[in-house]
Enzyme design. Structure first.
Site, PDB file in Angstrom:
ATOM      1  N   ASP A 108      -2.358  -1.872   9.682  1.00  0.00           N
ATOM      2  CA  ASP A 108      -2.369  -2.012   8.226  1.00  0.00           C
ATOM      3  C   ASP A 108      -2.957  -3.336   7.741  1.00  0.00           C
ATOM      4  OD1 ASP A 108      -1.192   0.452   8.065  1.00  0.00           O
ATOM      5  OD2 ASP A 108       0.811  -0.286   7.579  1.00  0.00           O
TER       6      ASP A 108
ATOM      7  N   LYS B  61       0.832  -1.208   0.000  1.00  0.00           N
ATOM      8  CA  LYS B  61       0.000   0.000   0.000  1.00  0.00           C
ATOM      9  C   LYS B  61       0.864   1.254   0.000  1.00  0.00           C
ATOM     10  CE  LYS B  61       0.966   1.048   4.451  1.00  0.00           C
ATOM     11  NZ  LYS B  61       1.638   2.312   4.916  1.00  0.00           N
TER      12      LYS B  61
END
Length: 310
Positions: A145, A17
């Site tokens: 995350d 990401k």
């Protein structure tokens, strides 16, 4: 309830990401900071293959230095597998094979992608049949995350970053990633941020418990125009990361001179993400960087989260 597996193996792919926006509140008594962030999953993947076993083990490939990734309970993927086993009352184990592409300690959530992939792979391998909501609950216990790596796409994260809401992002965004051979410790970057703020007197008394993503960031994503998103890229950790590693700012400036719209440190760094106008522009920037002796990767987003490949 015990469950068992008759499947030979499960192959799951999960994305790294980029934080296109990251606002960080002050440090609270529990040591955590409130976050408001926008994650975008990009086409740089971790592959996790799960096979039946009587115990838990991990092997890792794709690393220049194998010692950079632990193979015990310090590994998020191992913890994810054991957490799922405990939740499902599964009394067997799993052999996890991790094929890495996302930089280690690069601010792109590679370890979190491994954990998300391990949850999906073991759920399928063991036939636990957990819902997406239940997997999300387990993912949130592993780190901020991990839930995003499970879902992918583009999402707003609040709280510690684990409270997710999907964000509409039209079209495709092209990024050039400048990676680093040397990782950057997330705790070190946060500590430096706290120190810099103490010197400036920011967040000295009562830091906010929650933060919001500015509306212009969400509007830029909905527009689908890279030029608009470039104007809203922001990372509160960037000043601290650059203070520890001044070469990161040099990489951003070189990328902009090479034709990128804007650059940002991804998460706590040290990966630098350069946003480009379109695929052709990204290829041009990559070629210019190569002429300057800087190797890079061309990725795009948003892409889906952890998915079974086979």
């Amino acid at each position: 309830m015990s469950v068992s597996s008759s499947i030979g193996s499960v192959h799951v792919r999960a994305p790294g990401k980029i934080n296109v926006y990251l606002g960080v509140g002050g440090r609270h008594d529990d040591g955590y900071h409130a976050l408001a962030t926008v994650f975008q999953a990009v086409s740089l993947y971790e592959d996790v293959i799960a096979r039946p076993a009587s115990d838990f083990s991990i092997s890792v490939s794709g690393l220049d230095d194998p010692d950079t990734v632990p193979l015990d309970d310090r590994n998020l993927a191992m913890r994810a597998a054991k957490l799922l086993a405990a939740a499902a009352d599964y009394d067997g184990g799993v052999a996890l094979e991790i094929r890495k592409q996302v930089p280690v300690a690069g601010g792109m959530g590679g370890g979190s992608a491994d954990a998300a992939a391990a949850l999906v792979a073991c759920d399928a391998l063991w036939g636990t049949g957990f819902s997406q909501a239940r997997l999300h609950e387990l993912a949130a216990r592993l780190g901020a995350d991990v839930p995003f790596a499970l879902h992918g796409g583009t999402a707003v994260g609040t709280g510690r970053g684990d409270q997710l809401n999907p964000a509409l992002a039209r079209g495709r965004f092209d990024w050039i990633l400048v990676t680093s051979d040397e990782g950057l410790s997330t705790p070190v970057v946060y500590e430096r941020l706290d120190a810099l703020r103490a010197e400036e007197g920011a967040f000295a008394d009562d830091p906010p418990l929650s933060l919001d993503v500015p509306v212009p960031v969400l509007q830029a994503l909905r527009s689908g125009y890279a030029e608009e998103l470039a104007r809203t890229l922001f990372n509160d950790l960037q000043a601290a990361a650059v203070d520890v590693r001044p070469d990161l700012d040099e990489a951003i400036q070189l990328g902009v001179r090479s034709g990128a719209l804007q650059g940002i440190v991804s998460g706590s760094g040290p990966t630098v993400a350069l946003l480009c106008a379109d695929p052709e522009s990204a290829q041009h920037v990559q070629a210019q960087l190569r002429e300057s002796g800087v190797e890079s990767l061309h990725v795009h987003g948003p892409v889906p989260g952890a998915r079974i490949i086979s």
